[in-house]
Write a protein that holds these residues in place. Structure first.
Motif, PDB file in Angstrom:
ATOM      1  N   TRP A  12       0.822  -1.207   0.000  1.00  0.00           N
ATOM      2  CA  TRP A  12       0.000   0.000   0.000  1.00  0.00           C
ATOM      3  C   TRP A  12       0.857   1.259   0.000  1.00  0.00           C
ATOM      4  CZ3 TRP A  12      -1.169  -4.166   3.273  1.00  0.00           C
ATOM      5  CH2 TRP A  12      -2.341  -4.873   2.927  1.00  0.00           C
ATOM      6  N   CYS A  13       0.389   2.270  -0.731  1.00  0.00           N
ATOM      7  CA  CYS A  13       1.092   3.548  -0.760  1.00  0.00           C
ATOM      8  C   CYS A  13       0.285   4.678  -0.151  1.00  0.00           C
ATOM      9  CB  CYS A  13       1.482   3.895  -2.193  1.00  0.00           C
ATOM     10  SG  CYS A  13       2.855   2.890  -2.799  1.00  0.00           S
ATOM     11  N   GLY A  14      -0.976   4.447   0.167  1.00  0.00           N
ATOM     12  CA  GLY A  14      -1.687   5.438   0.972  1.00  0.00           C
ATOM     13  C   GLY A  14      -2.873   6.167   0.351  1.00  0.00           C
ATOM     14  N   GLY A  15      -3.174   5.920  -0.923  1.00  0.00           N
ATOM     15  CA  GLY A  15      -4.339   6.584  -1.523  1.00  0.00           C
ATOM     16  C   GLY A  15      -5.645   6.022  -0.972  1.00  0.00           C
ATOM     17  N   THR A  16      -6.665   6.847  -0.918  1.00  0.00           N
ATOM     18  CA  THR A  16      -7.975   6.439  -0.379  1.00  0.00           C
ATOM     19  C   THR A  16      -9.098   7.063  -1.215  1.00  0.00           C
ATOM     20  OG1 THR A  16      -8.176   8.371   1.060  1.00  0.00           O
ATOM     21  CG2 THR A  16      -7.027   6.447   1.985  1.00  0.00           C
ATOM     22  N   TRP A  17     -10.338   6.676  -0.880  1.00  0.00           N
ATOM     23  CA  TRP A  17     -11.485   7.307  -1.557  1.00  0.00           C
ATOM     24  C   TRP A  17     -11.515   8.790  -1.228  1.00  0.00           C
ATOM     25  CZ3 TRP A  17     -14.131   2.725   1.141  1.00  0.00           C
ATOM     26  CH2 TRP A  17     -13.940   1.565   0.392  1.00  0.00           C
ATOM     27  N   ALA A  18     -11.152   9.139   0.006  1.00  0.00           N
ATOM     28  CA  ALA A  18     -11.183  10.550   0.401  1.00  0.00           C
ATOM     29  C   ALA A  18     -10.142  11.363  -0.368  1.00  0.00           C
ATOM     30  CB  ALA A  18     -10.952  10.680   1.902  1.00  0.00           C
ATOM     31  N   THR A  19      -8.965  10.759  -0.626  1.00  0.00           N
ATOM     32  CA  THR A  19      -7.947  11.545  -1.343  1.00  0.00           C
ATOM     33  C   THR A  19      -8.319  11.710  -2.817  1.00  0.00           C
ATOM     34  OG1 THR A  19      -6.479   9.643  -1.799  1.00  0.00           O
ATOM     35  CG2 THR A  19      -6.112  10.858   0.271  1.00  0.00           C
ATOM     36  N   ILE A  20      -9.090  10.774  -3.349  1.00  0.00           N
ATOM     37  CA  ILE A  20      -9.600  10.988  -4.717  1.00  0.00           C
ATOM     38  C   ILE A  20     -10.583  12.155  -4.695  1.00  0.00           C
ATOM     39  CG2 ILE A  20     -10.927  10.018  -6.634  1.00  0.00           C
ATOM     40  CD1 ILE A  20      -9.943   7.236  -5.776  1.00  0.00           C
ATOM     41  N   LYS A  21     -11.498  12.093  -3.728  1.00  0.00           N
ATOM     42  CA  LYS A  21     -12.525  13.150  -3.623  1.00  0.00           C
ATOM     43  C   LYS A  21     -11.877  14.535  -3.536  1.00  0.00           C
ATOM     44  CE  LYS A  21     -15.719  14.883  -0.118  1.00  0.00           C
ATOM     45  NZ  LYS A  21     -14.728  15.552   0.736  1.00  0.00           N
ATOM     46  N   ASP A  22     -10.772  14.619  -2.809  1.00  0.00           N
ATOM     47  CA  ASP A  22     -10.131  15.918  -2.613  1.00  0.00           C
ATOM     48  C   ASP A  22      -9.290  16.367  -3.813  1.00  0.00           C
ATOM     49  OD1 ASP A  22     -11.251  15.988  -0.138  1.00  0.00           O
ATOM     50  OD2 ASP A  22      -9.448  15.327   0.933  1.00  0.00           O
ATOM     51  N   ASN A  23      -9.163  15.495  -4.794  1.00  0.00           N
ATOM     52  CA  ASN A  23      -8.287  15.835  -5.930  1.00  0.00           C
ATOM     53  C   ASN A  23      -8.970  15.621  -7.274  1.00  0.00           C
ATOM     54  OD1 ASN A  23      -5.405  16.402  -4.733  1.00  0.00           O
ATOM     55  ND2 ASN A  23      -6.265  14.707  -3.557  1.00  0.00           N
ATOM     56  N   LEU A  24     -10.274  15.853  -7.321  1.00  0.00           N
ATOM     57  CA  LEU A  24     -11.013  15.628  -8.567  1.00  0.00           C
ATOM     58  C   LEU A  24     -10.820  16.732  -9.601  1.00  0.00           C
ATOM     59  CD1 LEU A  24     -14.356  14.136  -7.174  1.00  0.00           C
ATOM     60  CD2 LEU A  24     -12.699  12.939  -8.641  1.00  0.00           C
ATOM     61  N   ASP A  25     -10.340  17.891  -9.182  1.00  0.00           N
ATOM     62  CA  ASP A  25     -10.150  18.978 -10.149  1.00  0.00           C
ATOM     63  C   ASP A  25      -9.225  18.558 -11.288  1.00  0.00           C
ATOM     64  OD1 ASP A  25     -11.783  20.701  -8.795  1.00  0.00           O
ATOM     65  OD2 ASP A  25     -10.161  21.915  -7.926  1.00  0.00           O
ATOM     66  N   TYR A  26      -8.162  17.860 -10.916  1.00  0.00           N
ATOM     67  CA  TYR A  26      -7.166  17.422 -11.912  1.00  0.00           C
ATOM     68  C   TYR A  26      -7.839  16.603 -13.019  1.00  0.00           C
ATOM     69  CZ  TYR A  26      -3.093  14.662 -13.595  1.00  0.00           C
ATOM     70  OH  TYR A  26      -2.126  14.034 -14.342  1.00  0.00           O
ATOM     71  N   ILE A  27      -8.831  15.794 -12.645  1.00  0.00           N
ATOM     72  CA  ILE A  27      -9.529  14.942 -13.608  1.00  0.00           C
ATOM     73  C   ILE A  27     -10.569  15.749 -14.381  1.00  0.00           C
ATOM     74  CG2 ILE A  27     -11.012  12.903 -13.834  1.00  0.00           C
ATOM     75  CD1 ILE A  27      -9.679  11.896 -11.177  1.00  0.00           C
ATOM     76  N   GLN A  28     -11.332  16.541 -13.641  1.00  0.00           N
ATOM     77  CA  GLN A  28     -12.386  17.304 -14.305  1.00  0.00           C
ATOM     78  C   GLN A  28     -11.808  18.411 -15.186  1.00  0.00           C
ATOM     79  OE1 GLN A  28     -15.367  19.214 -11.807  1.00  0.00           O
ATOM     80  NE2 GLN A  28     -16.930  18.771 -13.357  1.00  0.00           N
ATOM     81  N   ASP A  29     -10.713  19.030 -14.762  1.00  0.00           N
ATOM     82  CA  ASP A  29     -10.088  20.070 -15.586  1.00  0.00           C
ATOM     83  C   ASP A  29      -9.602  19.511 -16.918  1.00  0.00           C
ATOM     84  OD1 ASP A  29     -10.555  21.917 -13.626  1.00  0.00           O
ATOM     85  OD2 ASP A  29      -8.472  22.046 -12.921  1.00  0.00           O
ATOM     86  N   ALA A  30      -9.295  18.216 -16.941  1.00  0.00           N
ATOM     87  CA  ALA A  30      -8.872  17.598 -18.208  1.00  0.00           C
ATOM     88  C   ALA A  30     -10.079  17.181 -19.047  1.00  0.00           C
ATOM     89  CB  ALA A  30      -7.977  16.391 -17.937  1.00  0.00           C
ATOM     90  N   GLY A  31     -11.277  17.453 -18.551  1.00  0.00           N
ATOM     91  CA  GLY A  31     -12.475  17.226 -19.359  1.00  0.00           C
ATOM     92  C   GLY A  31     -13.133  15.867 -19.197  1.00  0.00           C
ATOM     93  N   PHE A  32     -12.632  15.040 -18.272  1.00  0.00           N
ATOM     94  CA  PHE A  32     -13.266  13.728 -18.102  1.00  0.00           C
ATOM     95  C   PHE A  32     -14.648  13.889 -17.481  1.00  0.00           C
ATOM     96  CE2 PHE A  32      -8.750  12.709 -18.265  1.00  0.00           C
ATOM     97  CZ  PHE A  32      -8.768  11.730 -19.246  1.00  0.00           C
ATOM     98  N   THR A  33     -15.551  12.991 -17.876  1.00  0.00           N
ATOM     99  CA  THR A  33     -16.924  13.065 -17.376  1.00  0.00           C
ATOM    100  C   THR A  33     -17.278  11.827 -16.551  1.00  0.00           C
ATOM    101  OG1 THR A  33     -17.591  12.255 -19.551  1.00  0.00           O
ATOM    102  CG2 THR A  33     -17.781  14.623 -19.161  1.00  0.00           C
ATOM    103  N   ALA A  34     -16.264  11.003 -16.240  1.00  0.00           N
ATOM    104  CA  ALA A  34     -16.486   9.824 -15.385  1.00  0.00           C
ATOM    105  C   ALA A  34     -15.150   9.353 -14.823  1.00  0.00           C
ATOM    106  CB  ALA A  34     -17.122   8.694 -16.195  1.00  0.00           C
ATOM    107  N   ILE A  35     -15.216   8.700 -13.659  1.00  0.00           N
ATOM    108  CA  ILE A  35     -14.040   7.986 -13.163  1.00  0.00           C
ATOM    109  C   ILE A  35     -14.399   6.521 -12.972  1.00  0.00           C
ATOM    110  CG2 ILE A  35     -12.961   9.974 -12.028  1.00  0.00           C
ATOM    111  CD1 ILE A  35     -13.948   8.847  -9.315  1.00  0.00           C
ATOM    112  N   TRP A  36     -13.400   5.672 -13.162  1.00  0.00           N
ATOM    113  CA  TRP A  36     -13.512   4.236 -12.860  1.00  0.00           C
ATOM    114  C   TRP A  36     -12.503   3.995 -11.740  1.00  0.00           C
ATOM    115  CZ3 TRP A  36     -11.049   0.638 -17.170  1.00  0.00           C
ATOM    116  CH2 TRP A  36     -10.579  -0.558 -16.597  1.00  0.00           C
ATOM    117  N   ILE A  37     -13.008   3.498 -10.601  1.00  0.00           N
ATOM    118  CA  ILE A  37     -12.094   3.220  -9.488  1.00  0.00           C
ATOM    119  C   ILE A  37     -11.929   1.720  -9.280  1.00  0.00           C
ATOM    120  CG2 ILE A  37     -12.488   5.426  -8.303  1.00  0.00           C
ATOM    121  CD1 ILE A  37     -14.304   3.912  -6.312  1.00  0.00           C
TER     122      ILE A  37
END
Ligand SMILES: *[C@@H]1O[C@H](CO)[C@@H](O)[C@H](O)[C@H]1NC(C)=O
Ligand SMILES: *[C@@H]1O[C@H](CO)[C@@H](O)[C@H](O)[C@H]1NC(C)=O
Ligand SMILES: *[C@@H]1O[C@H](CO)[C@@H](O)[C@H](O)[C@H]1NC(C)=O
Ligand SMILES: *[C@@H]1O[C@H](CO)[C@@H](O)[C@H](O)[C@H]1NC(C)=O
Ligand SMILES: *[C@@H]1O[C@H](CO)[C@@H](O)[C@H](O)[C@H]1NC(C)=O
Ligand SMILES: *[C@@H]1O[C@H](CO)[C@@H](O)[C@H](O)[C@H]1NC(C)=O
Ligand SMILES: *[C@@H]1O[C@H](CO)[C@@H](O)[C@H](O)[C@H]1NC(C)=O
Ligand SMILES: *[C@@H]1O[C@H](CO)[C@@H](O)[C@H](O)[C@H]1NC(C)=O
Ligand SMILES: *[C@@H]1O[C@H](CO)[C@@H](O)[C@H](O)[C@H]1NC(C)=O
Ligand SMILES: *[C@@H]1O[C@H](CO)[C@@H](O)[C@H](O)[C@H]1NC(C)=O
Length: 534
Positions: free
Chosen positions: A55-80
């Motif tokens: 494990w390196c430490g990523g969580t659902w909460a850290t994804i939630k806190d860093n969604l701008d990077y994904i949305q700013d690139a224009g993605f309209t969905a994530i697959w976890i």
């Protein structure tokens, strides 16, 4: 009475979140390994060693806190990656289950990645942004360290709920479905998906998971390894789009898994293999493989527009490990967005990661500093164009991609009125060109949305791309149709006026608007319809 009414409203409320295949068709997906996407504040950013398989430490909460990077690139969905409980115990010869695919009790969440509330909060935030949530599920198998595991740890606790141990014979479909994936270091006991209790328990399990966390779609691990007739009822119970992993690079072997008798969609392994054949440098540089796969796909897949197009995932080497030239990435990437199918980008592809196969293709993303790289910017542009086309043009999404041209080192694909001209010559400038015969009229004005250069179509509908600056992809969109796209200086609002000038007296009426801001900066060879990169 009031309770019945409330439950009715609740069911409508829930249905509103679930998304169908048709709703997914226009989406663009960013694939994430939860453990590897983002660190919590204060964690050591240098501690993650991909080779250590832990494990390196990523969580659902850290994804939630860093969604701008994904949305700013224009993605309209994530697959976890999978959210359910995994094997808990001693390290195995293949390390720890940081990836989430070693299911133990599927009825529980994996508390390594957070709480139920954290997962709900991620789902809510994804939806607040107008995006969809796709969750990876593993129902084919559980994980064990022996052939006789303690079944009390699993959701299915009876012997007959598993197929007896055998190692997979990949030339025998029954064996692929019933025998155990994995090996003698890590066994993946095969759940008996023909057992009626298993079937009904899985159905209520998935229905509950999807409703509890407002999941919009499922990515189904090892879908090929389950009896196909299991899927229609399972996905029916889920009530959402299902895309399965069917690791088959021949269209004939892959296509039977899409359709009403199987799954809504599958990951497009045949096109993945063809794109590697066509574009990877060094490589076979065989663009015929792409032409061939396109032709076969149209014939044999139920609905090529729903296939999941990708260049990387956690099971194949990074594109950068197969191909050393960034232009090969850009050209292949343009194909995955501008041809038929749903584009999927695996986290790190936009950062030029170059790890080999598992585990080296599961790098932490944070050492990249989430840099706004050229690849990230290109993806942003591709998403912006595709998102625009999805909602603004006459059924671009449902029009079938057509191959206009193939040459030994180039090809052009037309979907709707968008023409992508792609090459595998790579970065070095070359004295070569590709001539494309478009259905457009002489002097028809188009814009390459990647360079924002204006192009006019030449006589006989010809467009000729010269590669004196290297093998960059070109995506031509009728300039007239870019109003409202926000691309290349065009306003993001349709209807707003914009300085425009006619190309020449010979221009076809209605297709003659040029961006005045651009015209001074571009060279348009009207007679040849060609543009020289410089
Ligand atoms: C295929 O695999 C199944 C399951 O292991 C086995 O029962 C069957 O005999 C195999 N068929 C052949 C032709 O080998
Ligand atoms: C290129 O791909 C085509 C179509 O898949 C195939 O028939 C042909 O043998 C391939 N050529 C080479 C040189 O691999
Ligand atoms: C492929 O990945 C391996 C391991 O990550 C690395 O050693 C190798 O240099 C990579 N190859 C390329 C061409 O990037
Ligand atoms: C990310 O930032 C760290 C700290 O500033 C720096 O050492 C590192 O080189 C950066 N990495 C990239 C890929 O930019
Ligand atoms: C990335 O850089 C481009 C070019 O400078 C800029 O237009 C874009 O807004 C940047 N994206 C982000 C997310 O910062
Ligand atoms: C298209 O428009 C619909 C309805 O306004 C919206 O929900 C959806 O997010 C849009 N799709 C894209 C890809 O922008
Ligand atoms: C822009 O608006 C006009 C009129 O409202 C409409 O006919 C046209 O299709 C729209 N174009 C795009 C690209 O949305
Ligand atoms: C490029 O190719 C053309 C035709 O094949 C030839 O006439 C020309 O001299 C070449 N230019 C260079 C710089 O090699
Ligand atoms: C005109 O275009 C067609 C394809 O549309 C092509 O076959 C033909 O060779 C072209 N003629 C000339 C003179 O370029
Ligand atoms: C462009 O040409 C059309 C028809 O030839 C003409 O009606 C129109 O006024 C011209 N527009 C501009 C901006 O010159």
């Amino acid at each position: 009475m009031a309770l019945v009414h409330f439950l009715f409203l609740l069911s409508i409320f829930r249905v509103a979140f679930a998304a169908t295949a048709e709703q997914w068709r226009g989406r663009s997906i960013y694939q994430i390994i939860v453990d590897r996407y983002a660190l919590p504040a204060g964690a050591d950013p240098t501690a993650c060693d991909t080779g250590k398989q832990t494990w390196c430490g990523g969580t659902w909460a850290t994804i939630k806190d860093n969604l701008d990077y994904i949305q700013d690139a224009g993605f309209t969905a994530i697959w976890i990656s999978p959210v359910n409980q995994n094997y808990i115990g001693e390290r195995t010869p293949y390390g720890d289950p940081y990836h989430g695919y070693w299911i133990q009790d599927i009825s529980q969440l994996n508390d390594r990645f957070g709480s139920a509330d954290d997962l709900k909060a991620l789902s809510d935030e994804v939806h607040r942004r107008g995006m969809y949530l796709m969750v990876d599920v593993v129902v084919n198998n559980v994980m064990a360290l022996s052939q006789n595991p303690d079944l009390t740890k699993f959701m299915f606790k009876e012997q007959e709920q598993y197929h007896p141990y055998c190692s997979v014979d990949y030339t025998n479909l029954t064996s692929e479905q019933d025998c155990w994936l994995g090996d003698t270091n890590v066994y993946l006991p095969d759940v008996n998906t023909q057992d009626s209790t298993v079937v009904s328990t899985y159905q209520s399990w998935i229905k509950d998971l999807v409703q509890t966390y407002n999941i919009d779609g499922l990515r189904i691990d090892a879908a090929k390894h389950v009896n196909t007739d299991f899927w229609p009822q399972f996905c029916g119970a889920a009530g959402v789009f299902c895309i399965g992993e069917v690791y088959e690079t021949e269209v004939d072997n892959c296509s039977p898994y899409q359709g009403p008798q199987a799954l809504d969609s599958v990951l497009n392994y045949p096109m993945y293999a063809a794109l590697v054949d066509g574009f990877a440098i060094p490589g076979a540089l065989n663009l015929s493989a792409i032409a061939d796969t396109m032709a076969q796909s149209k014939q044999k897949f139920k609905d090529p527009g729903l296939l999941g197009n990708f260049l990387e995932n956690h099971d194949v080497p990074r594109w950068g490990n197969l191909s050393v030239d960034p232009q090969s990435l850009y050209n292949a990437m343009a194909f995955t967005f501008m041809s038929d199918g749903i584009p999927i980008v695996y986290y790190g592809q936009e950062q030029y990661f170059y790890g080999a196969s598992d585990p080296y293709n599961r790098e932490p993303l944070w050492p990249s500093n989430y840099t706004n790289t050229t690849a990230y910017q290109m993806i942003t542009t591709l998403n912006q164009l595709r998102n625009f086309l999805v909602n603004s043009t006459d059924d671009w999404l449902h029009s079938e991609a057509q191959l206009l041209t193939t040459t030994p080192h180039g090809m052009s694909v037309m979907k709707g009125n968008v023409i992508s001209i792609l090459t595998n010559i790579g970065s070095p400038p070359a004295n070569t060109s590709i001539a494309v015969y478009t259905p457009f009229e002489n002097n028809f004005a188009t814009t390459d949305i990647l360079s924002c250069r204006q192009w006019a179509v030449g006589s006989n509908g010809t467009v000729e791309v010269q590669y004196t600056r290297g093998g960059e992809p070109v995506i031509l969109v009728p300039s007239d149709h870019l109003q409202g796209s926000g691309l290349c200086g065009y306003s993001a609002q349709n209807g707003s006026s914009k300085a425009a000038a006619n190309v020449s007296s010979g221009a076809a009426a209605g297709f003659s608007r040029f961006d005045a801001m651009m015209t001074s900066a571009v060279l348009v060879l009207l007679s040849l319809g060609s543009f020289v990169f410089n």
